[in-house]
Design a protein around this motif. Structure first.
Motif, PDB file in Angstrom:
ATOM      1  N   MET A   1       0.820  -1.195   0.000  1.00 19.00           N
ATOM      2  CA  MET A   1       0.000   0.000   0.000  1.00 19.00           C
ATOM      3  C   MET A   1       0.864   1.259   0.000  1.00 19.00           C
ATOM      4  N   LYS A   2       2.059   1.146   0.571  1.00 21.14           N
ATOM      5  CA  LYS A   2       2.957   2.302   0.531  1.00 21.14           C
ATOM      6  C   LYS A   2       3.326   2.632  -0.915  1.00 21.14           C
ATOM      7  N   GLU A   3       3.394   1.601  -1.755  1.00 25.59           N
ATOM      8  CA  GLU A   3       3.676   1.829  -3.176  1.00 25.59           C
ATOM      9  C   GLU A   3       2.559   2.648  -3.815  1.00 25.59           C
ATOM     10  N   GLN A   6       3.137   6.159  -2.914  1.00 26.61           N
ATOM     11  CA  GLN A   6       4.247   6.688  -3.714  1.00 26.61           C
ATOM     12  C   GLN A   6       3.763   7.036  -5.118  1.00 26.61           C
ATOM     13  N   GLN A   7       2.920   6.198  -5.686  1.00 23.80           N
ATOM     14  CA  GLN A   7       2.380   6.465  -7.021  1.00 23.80           C
ATOM     15  C   GLN A   7       1.521   7.726  -7.018  1.00 23.80           C
ATOM     16  N   ILE A   8       0.777   7.938  -5.950  1.00 20.68           N
ATOM     17  CA  ILE A   8      -0.017   9.164  -5.842  1.00 20.68           C
ATOM     18  C   ILE A   8       0.911  10.372  -5.845  1.00 20.68           C
ATOM     19  N   GLY A   9       1.977  10.294  -5.059  1.00 19.58           N
ATOM     20  CA  GLY A   9       2.946  11.392  -5.010  1.00 19.58           C
ATOM     21  C   GLY A   9       3.564  11.680  -6.368  1.00 19.58           C
ATOM     22  N   CYS A  60      -7.052   5.193  -3.455  1.00 17.44           N
ATOM     23  CA  CYS A  60      -7.904   5.922  -2.514  1.00 17.44           C
ATOM     24  C   CYS A  60      -7.996   5.180  -1.182  1.00 17.44           C
ATOM     25  N   ILE A  61      -8.086   3.853  -1.242  1.00 22.97           N
ATOM     26  CA  ILE A  61      -8.117   3.055  -0.015  1.00 22.97           C
ATOM     27  C   ILE A  61      -6.849   3.300   0.788  1.00 22.97           C
ATOM     28  N   ALA A  62      -5.694   3.239   0.136  1.00 18.87           N
ATOM     29  CA  ALA A  62      -4.425   3.467   0.838  1.00 18.87           C
ATOM     30  C   ALA A  62      -4.394   4.863   1.453  1.00 18.87           C
ATOM     31  N   PHE A  63      -4.708   5.867   0.656  1.00 18.50           N
ATOM     32  CA  PHE A  63      -4.645   7.266   1.092  1.00 18.50           C
ATOM     33  C   PHE A  63      -5.563   7.521   2.284  1.00 18.50           C
ATOM     34  N   HIS A  64      -6.827   7.109   2.166  1.00 23.79           N
ATOM     35  CA  HIS A  64      -7.791   7.452   3.206  1.00 23.79           C
ATOM     36  C   HIS A  64      -7.676   6.557   4.432  1.00 23.79           C
ATOM     37  N   LYS A 105      -3.257  -3.024   8.072  1.00 28.80           N
ATOM     38  CA  LYS A 105      -2.075  -3.707   8.628  1.00 28.80           C
ATOM     39  C   LYS A 105      -0.811  -2.891   8.395  1.00 28.80           C
ATOM     40  N   GLU A 106      -0.629  -2.423   7.173  1.00 24.14           N
ATOM     41  CA  GLU A 106       0.601  -1.713   6.841  1.00 24.14           C
ATOM     42  C   GLU A 106       0.730  -0.390   7.589  1.00 24.14           C
ATOM     43  N   PHE A 107      -0.333   0.391   7.625  1.00 29.71           N
ATOM     44  CA  PHE A 107      -0.247   1.713   8.219  1.00 29.71           C
ATOM     45  C   PHE A 107      -0.389   1.685   9.731  1.00 29.71           C
TER      46      PHE A 107
END
Length: 111
Positions: A1-3, A6-9, A60-64, A105-107
């Protein structure tokens, strides 16, 4: 999810170079819309989690999800939000609980 984050950035940087006025207008709106108001910022992020699952958008799932955790949302609150999407959007949204669980889990382990 961190990837995904990074893609959003990377996307935002590309758009800042090519369409600076348009992306800045969107980012200003995003910042304003997510502030505390009649609905708390945390609850807005939980709503956004549900909408991200319903829209089937892993970015969006990762970000929010990351934002919701940073604002103090618990795993149960985030999963409840995800299930609201499943209620309204059915089986396809249920499958997007997979990246939602991955994001939690990741965040949650970032400390």
């Amino acid at each position: 999810m961190k990837e995904k984050l990074q893609q959003i950035g990377e996307l935002l940087e590309e758009l800042k170079n090519n369409k600076p006025e348009e992306i800045q207008a969107f980012l200003n709106f995003l910042q304003r819309a997510e502030k505390d108001s009649a609905i708390s910022a945390k609850n807005k992020e939980l709503i956004n989690v549900a909408l991200a699952v319903a829209a089937q958008c892993e970015w969006c799932i990762a970000f929010h999800t990351k934002n919701a955790i940073q604002l103090g949302a618990s795993k149960d609150e985030i999963l409840d939000a995800g299930f609201q999407a499943v209620l309204m959007h059915g089986g396809p949204a249920l499958m997007y609980m997979i990246p939602l669980l991955d994001a939690i889990k990741e965040f949650s382990n970032e400390g």
